[in-house]
Enzyme design. Structure first.
Site, mmCIF file in Angstrom:
data_model
loop_
_atom_site.group_PDB
_atom_site.id
_atom_site.type_symbol
_atom_site.label_atom_id
_atom_site.label_comp_id
_atom_site.label_asym_id
_atom_site.label_seq_id
_atom_site.Cartn_x
_atom_site.Cartn_y
_atom_site.Cartn_z
ATOM 1 N N GLY A 13 29.262 71.931 -7.154
ATOM 2 C CA GLY A 13 28.362 70.789 -7.771
ATOM 3 C C GLY A 13 28.871 70.459 -8.955
ATOM 4 O O GLY A 13 28.275 69.841 -9.695
ATOM 5 N N SER A 14 30.502 70.295 -9.206
ATOM 6 C CA SER A 14 30.671 69.845 -10.609
ATOM 7 C C SER A 14 30.599 68.137 -10.577
ATOM 8 O O SER A 14 30.399 67.576 -11.769
ATOM 9 C CB SER A 14 32.142 70.171 -10.808
ATOM 10 O OG SER A 14 33.078 69.645 -9.836
ATOM 11 N N ILE A 94 28.037 63.925 8.737
ATOM 12 C CA ILE A 94 26.967 63.417 8.456
ATOM 13 C C ILE A 94 26.230 62.454 9.972
ATOM 14 O O ILE A 94 27.096 62.074 10.431
ATOM 15 C CB ILE A 94 26.984 61.969 7.539
ATOM 16 C CG1 ILE A 94 27.473 62.459 6.184
ATOM 17 C CG2 ILE A 94 25.830 61.549 7.332
ATOM 18 C CD1 ILE A 94 26.439 63.711 5.572
ATOM 19 N N HIS A 110 36.512 61.820 -2.327
ATOM 20 C CA HIS A 110 37.724 62.644 -1.661
ATOM 21 C C HIS A 110 38.738 63.086 -2.575
ATOM 22 O O HIS A 110 39.371 62.158 -3.346
ATOM 23 C CB HIS A 110 38.307 62.015 -0.428
ATOM 24 C CG HIS A 110 39.520 62.850 0.385
ATOM 25 N ND1 HIS A 110 38.907 63.738 1.096
ATOM 26 C CD2 HIS A 110 40.833 62.785 0.323
ATOM 27 C CE1 HIS A 110 39.993 64.325 1.545
ATOM 28 N NE2 HIS A 110 41.201 63.729 1.196
HETATM 29 C C1 GRF Z 1 35.445 67.839 -4.681
HETATM 30 O O1 GRF Z 1 36.805 68.001 -4.874
HETATM 31 C C2 GRF Z 1 35.222 66.481 -3.971
HETATM 32 O O2 GRF Z 1 36.483 65.793 -3.840
HETATM 33 C C3 GRF Z 1 35.395 67.018 -2.416
HETATM 34 O O3 GRF Z 1 34.750 68.444 -2.491
HETATM 35 C C4 GRF Z 1 34.885 68.913 -3.872
HETATM 36 C C5 GRF Z 1 33.509 69.055 -4.437
HETATM 37 O O4 GRF Z 1 33.676 69.877 -5.854
HETATM 38 N N1 GRF Z 1 34.773 66.013 -1.503
HETATM 39 P P1 GRF Z 1 32.487 70.035 -6.620
HETATM 40 O O5 GRF Z 1 31.447 70.686 -5.699
HETATM 41 O O6 GRF Z 1 31.674 68.833 -6.845
HETATM 42 O O7 GRF Z 1 32.522 70.647 -7.655
#
Ligand code: GRF
Length: 210
Positions: A13-14, A94, A110
């Site tokens: 969830g960063s 989805i 992405h």
């Molecule tokens: C990120 O690298 C995003 O690009 C991809 O999944 C990852 C999610 O990371 N779709 P986080 O959970 O938001 O840290």
């Protein structure tokens, strides 16, 4: 547009956290109405709890019919009065009903420069491993619309990072992630300011203050 967001996430969830920080810093005019995860143990749910944002795990495997899973997602979106969806590491396709109902109001981030290094199975470290294996000199992140296929909707914002001589998948991932945390809130703010125009596959960003 008054953004009433649902964030769909399955992991740490960063990016969700970056969105919350941008809202708190008033760099993003939006409200996160609900966080939906397909994993009950996802870290993102704890972040939501701390931030006192409703968070729900909807696990596809608990539904015998995919259509029921789609309806469960849609029911949450209606219940929380959501008008825009941001996917942030959501590990399930989805449902088409959601894609159709939220066309041009459903975006993903992405960790590469699409259309390279995207598509089914291209997620997490695999992306960065593939970039290094190919020998690319740049990588980056892409915020894009979600359509019926994996990673195939039109790009909204992209930003590059260099690939360095001694990069590993981990160091490259960290450099890309820092960029993700910048461009995701920025892209959402463009919607908040009604500055996005879609013309076929070309997503045009209008000048501000009009
Ligand atoms: C990120 O690298 C995003 O690009 C991809 O999944 C990852 C999610 O990371 N779709 P986080 O959970 O938001 O840290």
């Amino acid at each position: 547009m008054n953004l009433r967001l649902a964030v769909f996430a399955s992991g740490r969830g960063s990016n969700f956290q970056a969105i919350l920080q941008a809202i708190a810093a008033q760099r993003l005019q939006a409200q996160v109405m609900v966080v939906l995860s397909n994993r009950a143990e996802a870290g993102v749910l704890q972040i939501a709890q701390v931030a006192q944002i409703p968070a729900v795990a909807i696990e596809e495997k608990r539904f015998t019919e995919f259509a029921d899973y789609a309806h469960a997602l849609l029911a949450q979106l209606t219940k929380h009065d959501v008008n825009f969806i941001a996917l942030a590491g959501f590990m399930r396709k989805i449902p088409i009903e959601v894609v159709r109902q939220f066309r041009h109001r459903l975006v993903n981030i992405h960790p590469a420069l699409l259309p390279s290094f995207g598509g089914k199975g291209m997620y997490g470290h695999r992306v960065h491993e593939a970039v290094l294996e190919y020998g690319c000199k740049v990588s980056g992140a892409t915020v894009h619309f979600v359509d019926e296929e994996y990673d195939s909707g039109p790009p909204i914002l992209q930003r590059c990072v260099p690939v360095l001589n001694d990069d590993t998948p981990e160091t490259l991932a960290a450099r890309v992630l820092a960029i993700e945390h910048q461009i995701y809130p920025e892209a959402l703010q463009l919607f908040a300011e009604n500055r996005i125009r879609v013309e076929g596959r070309r997503v045009k960003i209008l000048e501000g203050n009009f």
